[in-house]
Motif scaffolding. Sequence first.
Motif, PDB file in Angstrom:
ATOM      1  N   LYS A 141     -43.303   9.472  -6.407  1.00 62.95           N
ATOM      2  CA  LYS A 141     -43.099   8.081  -6.760  1.00 62.95           C
ATOM      3  C   LYS A 141     -43.776   7.814  -8.097  1.00 62.95           C
ATOM      4  O   LYS A 141     -44.918   8.226  -8.329  1.00 62.95           O
ATOM      5  N   SER A 142     -43.079   7.128  -9.025  1.00 63.21           N
ATOM      6  CA  SER A 142     -43.641   6.848 -10.348  1.00 63.21           C
ATOM      7  C   SER A 142     -43.506   5.370 -10.677  1.00 63.21           C
ATOM      8  O   SER A 142     -42.737   4.643 -10.032  1.00 63.21           O
ATOM      9  N   VAL A 143     -44.262   4.936 -11.667  1.00 62.11           N
ATOM     10  CA  VAL A 143     -44.194   3.559 -12.155  1.00 62.11           C
ATOM     11  C   VAL A 143     -43.930   3.588 -13.647  1.00 62.11           C
ATOM     12  O   VAL A 143     -44.105   4.608 -14.310  1.00 62.11           O
ATOM     13  N   LYS A 144     -43.502   2.445 -14.184  1.00 62.80           N
ATOM     14  CA  LYS A 144     -43.187   2.380 -15.605  1.00 62.80           C
ATOM     15  C   LYS A 144     -44.095   1.371 -16.296  1.00 62.80           C
ATOM     16  O   LYS A 144     -44.678   0.475 -15.660  1.00 62.80           O
ATOM     17  N   PHE A 145     -44.200   1.532 -17.601  1.00 64.17           N
ATOM     18  CA  PHE A 145     -45.011   0.621 -18.396  1.00 64.17           C
ATOM     19  C   PHE A 145     -44.241  -0.659 -18.703  1.00 64.17           C
ATOM     20  O   PHE A 145     -43.022  -0.644 -18.898  1.00 64.17           O
ATOM     21  N   GLY A 146     -44.978  -1.760 -18.773  1.00 69.29           N
ATOM     22  CA  GLY A 146     -44.427  -3.035 -19.192  1.00 69.29           C
ATOM     23  C   GLY A 146     -44.926  -3.397 -20.579  1.00 69.29           C
ATOM     24  O   GLY A 146     -45.586  -2.608 -21.255  1.00 69.29           O
ATOM     25  N   ASP A 147     -44.631  -4.617 -21.009  1.00 69.08           N
ATOM     26  CA  ASP A 147     -44.974  -5.100 -22.347  1.00 69.08           C
ATOM     27  C   ASP A 147     -46.260  -5.916 -22.278  1.00 69.08           C
ATOM     28  O   ASP A 147     -46.245  -7.074 -21.860  1.00 69.08           O
ATOM     29  N   SER A 148     -47.370  -5.312 -22.683  1.00 67.26           N
ATOM     30  CA  SER A 148     -48.653  -6.032 -22.624  1.00 67.26           C
ATOM     31  C   SER A 148     -48.720  -7.171 -23.630  1.00 67.26           C
ATOM     32  O   SER A 148     -49.497  -8.113 -23.433  1.00 67.26           O
ATOM     33  N   ASP A 149     -47.932  -7.104 -24.700  1.00 62.10           N
ATOM     34  CA  ASP A 149     -47.958  -8.186 -25.689  1.00 62.10           C
ATOM     35  C   ASP A 149     -47.389  -9.487 -25.137  1.00 62.10           C
ATOM     36  O   ASP A 149     -47.640 -10.564 -25.693  1.00 62.10           O
ATOM     37  N   SER A 150     -46.609  -9.388 -24.058  1.00 61.78           N
ATOM     38  CA  SER A 150     -46.016 -10.602 -23.480  1.00 61.78           C
ATOM     39  C   SER A 150     -46.986 -11.340 -22.566  1.00 61.78           C
ATOM     40  O   SER A 150     -46.707 -12.460 -22.137  1.00 61.78           O
ATOM     41  N   LEU A 151     -48.124 -10.712 -22.256  1.00 52.23           N
ATOM     42  CA  LEU A 151     -49.090 -11.346 -21.358  1.00 52.23           C
ATOM     43  C   LEU A 151     -49.776 -12.534 -22.018  1.00 52.23           C
ATOM     44  O   LEU A 151     -50.062 -12.519 -23.218  1.00 52.23           O
ATOM     45  N   ARG A 152     -50.050 -13.524 -21.212  1.00 57.79           N
ATOM     46  CA  ARG A 152     -50.828 -14.674 -21.668  1.00 57.79           C
ATOM     47  C   ARG A 152     -52.102 -14.785 -20.840  1.00 57.79           C
ATOM     48  O   ARG A 152     -52.145 -14.331 -19.689  1.00 57.79           O
ATOM     49  N   VAL A 153     -53.116 -15.364 -21.426  1.00 51.57           N
ATOM     50  CA  VAL A 153     -54.334 -15.633 -20.667  1.00 51.57           C
ATOM     51  C   VAL A 153     -53.968 -16.550 -19.500  1.00 51.57           C
ATOM     52  O   VAL A 153     -53.331 -17.587 -19.677  1.00 51.57           O
ATOM     53  N   GLY A 154     -54.345 -16.136 -18.300  1.00 53.19           N
ATOM     54  CA  GLY A 154     -54.010 -16.888 -17.101  1.00 53.19           C
ATOM     55  C   GLY A 154     -52.910 -16.259 -16.283  1.00 53.19           C
ATOM     56  O   GLY A 154     -52.700 -16.653 -15.126  1.00 53.19           O
ATOM     57  N   ASP A 155     -52.193 -15.273 -16.842  1.00 52.12           N
ATOM     58  CA  ASP A 155     -51.162 -14.580 -16.069  1.00 52.12           C
ATOM     59  C   ASP A 155     -51.801 -13.759 -14.950  1.00 52.12           C
ATOM     60  O   ASP A 155     -52.849 -13.135 -15.143  1.00 52.12           O
ATOM     61  N   TRP A 156     -51.131 -13.710 -13.798  1.00 53.44           N
ATOM     62  CA  TRP A 156     -51.645 -12.970 -12.657  1.00 53.44           C
ATOM     63  C   TRP A 156     -51.407 -11.476 -12.817  1.00 53.44           C
ATOM     64  O   TRP A 156     -50.347 -11.050 -13.304  1.00 53.44           O
ATOM     65  N   VAL A 157     -52.391 -10.686 -12.403  1.00 49.28           N
ATOM     66  CA  VAL A 157     -52.297  -9.224 -12.453  1.00 49.28           C
ATOM     67  C   VAL A 157     -52.941  -8.654 -11.196  1.00 49.28           C
ATOM     68  O   VAL A 157     -53.698  -9.344 -10.506  1.00 49.28           O
ATOM     69  N   MET A 158     -52.612  -7.393 -10.900  1.00 50.67           N
ATOM     70  CA  MET A 158     -53.278  -6.729  -9.780  1.00 50.67           C
ATOM     71  C   MET A 158     -53.680  -5.325 -10.192  1.00 50.67           C
ATOM     72  O   MET A 158     -52.970  -4.648 -10.946  1.00 50.67           O
ATOM     73  N   ALA A 159     -54.838  -4.913  -9.698  1.00 46.63           N
ATOM     74  CA  ALA A 159     -55.379  -3.580  -9.985  1.00 46.63           C
ATOM     75  C   ALA A 159     -55.360  -2.754  -8.707  1.00 46.63           C
ATOM     76  O   ALA A 159     -55.663  -3.271  -7.627  1.00 46.63           O
ATOM     77  N   ILE A 160     -54.978  -1.491  -8.843  1.00 47.13           N
ATOM     78  CA  ILE A 160     -55.017  -0.569  -7.714  1.00 47.13           C
ATOM     79  C   ILE A 160     -55.787   0.662  -8.152  1.00 47.13           C
ATOM     80  O   ILE A 160     -55.552   1.202  -9.238  1.00 47.13           O
ATOM     81  N   GLY A 161     -56.708   1.118  -7.302  1.00 50.35           N
ATOM     82  CA  GLY A 161     -57.505   2.275  -7.683  1.00 50.35           C
ATOM     83  C   GLY A 161     -58.312   2.813  -6.524  1.00 50.35           C
ATOM     84  O   GLY A 161     -58.012   2.553  -5.345  1.00 50.35           O
ATOM     85  N   ASN A 162     -59.380   3.514  -6.884  1.00 50.74           N
ATOM     86  CA  ASN A 162     -60.181   4.278  -5.919  1.00 50.74           C
ATOM     87  C   ASN A 162     -61.650   3.879  -6.027  1.00 50.74           C
ATOM     88  O   ASN A 162     -62.496   4.697  -6.359  1.00 50.74           O
TER      89      ASN A 162
END
Length: 471
Positions: A141-162
Motif C-alpha cells: 500500500k502506498s500514498v502520494k504527495f499533495g501540494d503543501s503550498d496550498s495549505l493555510r494556517v488553520g487547515d486540519w492535518v493528521m500525523a501517523i507514526g511510531n
Amino acid sequence: MPVAGHAASTKGPDTVADTAERVMDAVVNISTSQTVAPSRGVPTPELPPGSPFEEFFEEFFKRRQQQGEDQTPRRVSSLGSGFVIDPSGLIVTNNHVIADADEIYANFADGSKLKAELVGRDTKIDLALLKVTPEPGKTLKSVKFGDSDSLRVGDWVMAIGNPFGLGGTLTVGVISARNRDINSGPYDNFLQTDAAINRGNSGGPLFNMDGDVIGINTAIISPSGGSIGIGFAVPSNTATPVIAQLKEFGETRRGWIGVRIQQVTPDIAESLSLDKPHGALVGSVTDDGPAAKGGIKAGDVIVAFDGHEVKDMRSLPIIVADTPVDKEVDVVVVRRGKEETLKLVVGRLDEGDDTEATDETPKEQPDTTPAETTKMLGLEVSELTPELRTKFKIKDELKGVVIVSVEPNTPAADRGLVAGNLIVEVNQEATETPEDISKRIAELKADGRRSALLMISDAEGQVRFTALPID
C-alpha cells in the motif's frame, strides 16, 4: 445561536476514520541497529516520566555500574517512522532515523518485516529514501504527495507514526504556521503543527484531510521530550524534488549560482530607493561562477529568480537549490534604483560546500590612528596608506578608505563596523579618499536621503553592505 454556530465551526472534522483507513497501511515503523564500540560511563536513556520502562532501565544501569563496565561491542537499536510512496517498495523517512545504521528494517501494519536498503540520503533537509523488496505476490500500500503550498494556517492535518515505539498511532491538529526557520539547516521552511508528534514520529507522514502527504514529520520543540504541540514537518513541495533526485541519482543535485547575500534591512531599502525591504542583497560574487557570468554584481538586489519572487534573503537559496542544474533562468535585480533582467545558467552545488552564503559580522581589529584622519558618521577614516595596509594586514589588491576607529554607541558601532574595515563604495560609487565619502554624503543629503549605503570589506576581501543614517 451565534455562539453555538461558532462552536460547531471550530470543533474540527467529525471524523478522520475513513481517511485514516485508506492510508494507515502505507505507514511503516523503521527499526535500525548498529554495532558500537564499548565506552565508559554509558548514560541512562532519557524516558518520559511515568514510562513503564523507566524503572526497568534505572535498575539495569544500576547493576551495570555495580558490576563494572562491559568492554564487549554492543548492538544499539533505534526506532522511527516512514511511509511507502511506491508499491515497488520505495519508502521515505528522515536521514537522522537511519544515520550510521548497520541494518534497517521496515515493519508493516500487518506484522510483516522487510529488510531495507538505503537508496540515497540528503543531510541538508534530513531526508532518506529506502528500498524494500515485497514478498512474492504481495503489493504494498502506498500514498502520494499533495501540494503543501496550498495549505493555510488553520487547515486540519493528521500525523501517523511510531511514537515511543508504540506502533501506528494517529493524531490530529492544524497547521499552526508556515515557513518556519528553526536553524536546523540552510533550507529551513518547515510547516508547524500542533498535531501531537513525539520521539519515534520522525520520518512519518503529515496528511491533509484528503489523505495526501503534505509534510514529513522531522522535529519537535519540547523541554520534556514529549509533545507540547510544537512540531515541524518538511513541506512536501520541498521534499518531492529531493526524493526524485535520490531515486534517479542516489544523491541530490542542487542548483548554485555563486553569490554571497545578506538581508535587505529597512535602512538598506531606503538607501537603495526600494519601496519596501525585500529581495536578497548581493554582497559579493564568486569569480567565474554562474552569477558572475550572468552579469550579477555586488550591490544588486535579487527580487525574482526563474519566475519566483524572492521575498527575503532566506528564500533565495531555497529557490536556487530547487532549480534544475544547467537551466537558463531569468534573474530580476534592482541596480541603482532600476530593475534589470539578466540571464544565467544555474550551476551545481558541491554538497561539501555552503549554499549561497550569508555575510557575518567581522572580528574586531586592533585600533590605530594615522596622522591625518577625518571624522564622519561615527567613524574616523583615512586614505589607505602602505603603513595602514601593513598594520591592519589588508590584502594588496584591496582598495578603499580605511576605518581607523569607531565611536562607541553609534549606528556604525551597532552595525559591527570595526577598525581595519575598508569603505569600498558609498551608494554604489567607488571611494578612495575621505573626500570622496564626504562628497557623496553631501549629494545624498541634497537629494533628501536619510541614509548612505556603504560597501564594507574586511582585510581579507569579504564584503558586505550596511546602511548608516546621515541626518
